[in-house]
Design a protein around this motif. Structure first.
Motif, PDB file in Angstrom:
ATOM      1  N   PHE A  60       0.833  -1.200   0.000  1.00 50.28           N
ATOM      2  CA  PHE A  60       0.000   0.000   0.000  1.00 50.28           C
ATOM      3  C   PHE A  60       0.870   1.253   0.000  1.00 50.28           C
ATOM      4  N   GLU A  61       1.891   1.284   0.841  1.00 50.18           N
ATOM      5  CA  GLU A  61       2.786   2.448   0.894  1.00 50.18           C
ATOM      6  C   GLU A  61       3.527   2.643  -0.434  1.00 50.18           C
ATOM      7  N   GLN A  62       3.964   1.554  -1.043  1.00 55.36           N
ATOM      8  CA  GLN A  62       4.628   1.653  -2.347  1.00 55.36           C
ATOM      9  C   GLN A  62       3.660   2.156  -3.410  1.00 55.36           C
ATOM     10  N   ASP A  63       2.422   1.688  -3.348  1.00 57.68           N
ATOM     11  CA  ASP A  63       1.409   2.132  -4.317  1.00 57.68           C
ATOM     12  C   ASP A  63       1.136   3.621  -4.156  1.00 57.68           C
ATOM     13  N   ILE A  64       1.068   4.106  -2.923  1.00 57.13           N
ATOM     14  CA  ILE A  64       0.833   5.533  -2.692  1.00 57.13           C
ATOM     15  C   ILE A  64       2.005   6.352  -3.235  1.00 57.13           C
ATOM     16  N   GLU A  65       3.232   5.892  -3.024  1.00 53.51           N
ATOM     17  CA  GLU A  65       4.401   6.597  -3.582  1.00 53.51           C
ATOM     18  C   GLU A  65       4.295   6.692  -5.096  1.00 53.51           C
ATOM     19  N   THR A  66       3.929   5.597  -5.735  1.00 52.80           N
ATOM     20  CA  THR A  66       3.778   5.574  -7.187  1.00 52.80           C
ATOM     21  C   THR A  66       2.681   6.529  -7.629  1.00 52.80           C
ATOM     22  N   VAL A  67       1.554   6.508  -6.925  1.00 45.93           N
ATOM     23  CA  VAL A  67       0.421   7.380  -7.246  1.00 45.93           C
ATOM     24  C   VAL A  67       0.843   8.847  -7.181  1.00 45.93           C
ATOM     25  N   LEU A  68       1.520   9.233  -6.112  1.00 43.45           N
ATOM     26  CA  LEU A  68       1.917  10.638  -5.960  1.00 43.45           C
ATOM     27  C   LEU A  68       2.929  11.038  -7.030  1.00 43.45           C
ATOM     28  N   SER A  69       3.827  10.151  -7.365  1.00 45.51           N
ATOM     29  CA  SER A  69       4.783  10.420  -8.432  1.00 45.51           C
ATOM     30  C   SER A  69       4.055  10.601  -9.772  1.00 45.51           C
ATOM     31  N   ASP A  70       3.078   9.723 -10.029  1.00 46.63           N
ATOM     32  CA  ASP A  70       2.309   9.814 -11.273  1.00 46.63           C
ATOM     33  C   ASP A  70       1.456  11.084 -11.309  1.00 46.63           C
ATOM     34  N   CYS A  71       0.910  11.487 -10.155  1.00 44.83           N
ATOM     35  CA  CYS A  71       0.127  12.731 -10.091  1.00 44.83           C
ATOM     36  C   CYS A  71       1.012  13.929 -10.447  1.00 44.83           C
ATOM     37  N   ASN A  72       2.236  13.937  -9.931  1.00 42.17           N
ATOM     38  CA  ASN A  72       3.168  15.020 -10.236  1.00 42.17           C
ATOM     39  C   ASN A  72       3.613  14.990 -11.693  1.00 42.17           C
ATOM     40  N   ARG A  73       3.640  13.812 -12.285  1.00 42.66           N
ATOM     41  CA  ARG A  73       4.003  13.686 -13.697  1.00 42.66           C
ATOM     42  C   ARG A  73       2.875  14.216 -14.586  1.00 42.66           C
ATOM     43  N   LEU A  74       1.621  13.919 -14.207  1.00 45.06           N
ATOM     44  CA  LEU A  74       0.477  14.342 -15.008  1.00 45.06           C
ATOM     45  C   LEU A  74       0.168  15.824 -14.824  1.00 45.06           C
ATOM     46  N   TYR A  75       0.294  16.305 -13.594  1.00 47.98           N
ATOM     47  CA  TYR A  75       0.020  17.708 -13.266  1.00 47.98           C
ATOM     48  C   TYR A  75       1.301  18.321 -12.726  1.00 47.98           C
ATOM     49  N   GLU A  76       1.981  19.107 -13.549  1.00 51.09           N
ATOM     50  CA  GLU A  76       3.262  19.691 -13.136  1.00 51.09           C
ATOM     51  C   GLU A  76       3.124  20.551 -11.888  1.00 51.09           C
ATOM     52  N   ASP A  77       1.941  21.137 -11.682  1.00 47.60           N
ATOM     53  CA  ASP A  77       1.710  21.982 -10.508  1.00 47.60           C
ATOM     54  C   ASP A  77       0.871  21.259  -9.451  1.00 47.60           C
ATOM     55  N   PHE A  78       0.921  19.942  -9.440  1.00 45.17           N
ATOM     56  CA  PHE A  78       0.086  19.137  -8.551  1.00 45.17           C
ATOM     57  C   PHE A  78       0.130  19.626  -7.107  1.00 45.17           C
ATOM     58  N   GLU A  79       1.317  19.914  -6.604  1.00 45.76           N
ATOM     59  CA  GLU A  79       1.451  20.301  -5.201  1.00 45.76           C
ATOM     60  C   GLU A  79       0.927  21.715  -4.935  1.00 45.76           C
ATOM     61  N   ASP A  80       0.650  22.493  -5.982  1.00 47.22           N
ATOM     62  CA  ASP A  80       0.066  23.827  -5.826  1.00 47.22           C
ATOM     63  C   ASP A  80      -1.466  23.801  -5.875  1.00 47.22           C
ATOM     64  N   LEU A  81      -2.034  22.657  -6.236  1.00 51.41           N
ATOM     65  CA  LEU A  81      -3.496  22.542  -6.295  1.00 51.41           C
ATOM     66  C   LEU A  81      -4.062  22.532  -4.878  1.00 51.41           C
ATOM     67  N   PRO A  82      -5.340  22.920  -4.727  1.00 49.15           N
ATOM     68  CA  PRO A  82      -5.965  22.787  -3.413  1.00 49.15           C
ATOM     69  C   PRO A  82      -5.877  21.334  -2.934  1.00 49.15           C
ATOM     70  N   GLU A  83      -5.722  21.163  -1.640  1.00 47.98           N
ATOM     71  CA  GLU A  83      -5.540  19.806  -1.105  1.00 47.98           C
ATOM     72  C   GLU A  83      -6.666  18.863  -1.510  1.00 47.98           C
ATOM     73  N   GLU A  84      -7.894  19.343  -1.511  1.00 46.66           N
ATOM     74  CA  GLU A  84      -9.026  18.486  -1.882  1.00 46.66           C
ATOM     75  C   GLU A  84      -8.874  18.005  -3.326  1.00 46.66           C
TER      76      GLU A  84
END
Length: 147
Positions: A60-84
């Motif tokens: 599960f922890e490895q999957d979450i790491e992959t998910v967050l990496s993929d989110c940052n790949r798809l959305y370059e400003d992912f971490e600037d988006l509202p948390e929700e």
């Protein structure tokens, strides 16, 4: 992003099964929605094979790491988006994976424009929405509520 909130949301949406089972599409899965892949120790084992808690948590922890990496790949400003928005996108990424979520071009345009209703409308207009309707409806409503 509050990773503990994300973990709890994913465990609710995915459920938790401490054995190998076939998911709704017929793919071997275990734990909290972990798709069994070739490099997993569980690969090729029979449906019903017990998976220990420490392995479920590690996957599960490895999957979450992959998910967050993929989110940052798809959305370059992912971490600037509202948390929700981050948690909704991460939930969808966990559910579908990068290859499928990147096809949500209209949703991405809506997110990039910070037009949450447009993004939500595009989420509804998808095969994913029909496949996981309750989860999808919750995520769509959360996207619409972003200010």
């Amino acid at each position: 992003m509050d990773l503990e909130k994300l973990r709890k949301e994913l465990e609710i949406d995915e459920g938790r099964v401490d054995e190998i089972y076939n998911d709704h599409l017929g793919y071997p899965t275990f734990g909290i929605g972990h798709l069994v892949v070739e490099h997993d120790a569980e690969y090729g084992k029979e449906i019903g094979t017990y998976v220990p808690e420490n392995r479920v948590i590690k996957a599960f922890e490895q999957d979450i790491e992959t998910v967050l990496s993929d989110c940052n790949r798809l959305y370059e400003d992912f971490e600037d988006l509202p948390e929700e928005a981050q948690r909704v996108i991460a939930n969808m990424m966990f559910n579908m994976g990068y290859t499928r979520l990147r096809k949500f071009k209209g949703m991405k345009r809506g997110v990039d424009a910070r037009d949450w209703n447009a993004a939500a409308n595009e989420m509804v207009d998808s095969r994913w929405h029909k496949q996981v309707i309750n989860r999808a409806n919750r995520l769509v409503e959360r996207m619409r509520q972003i200010e």
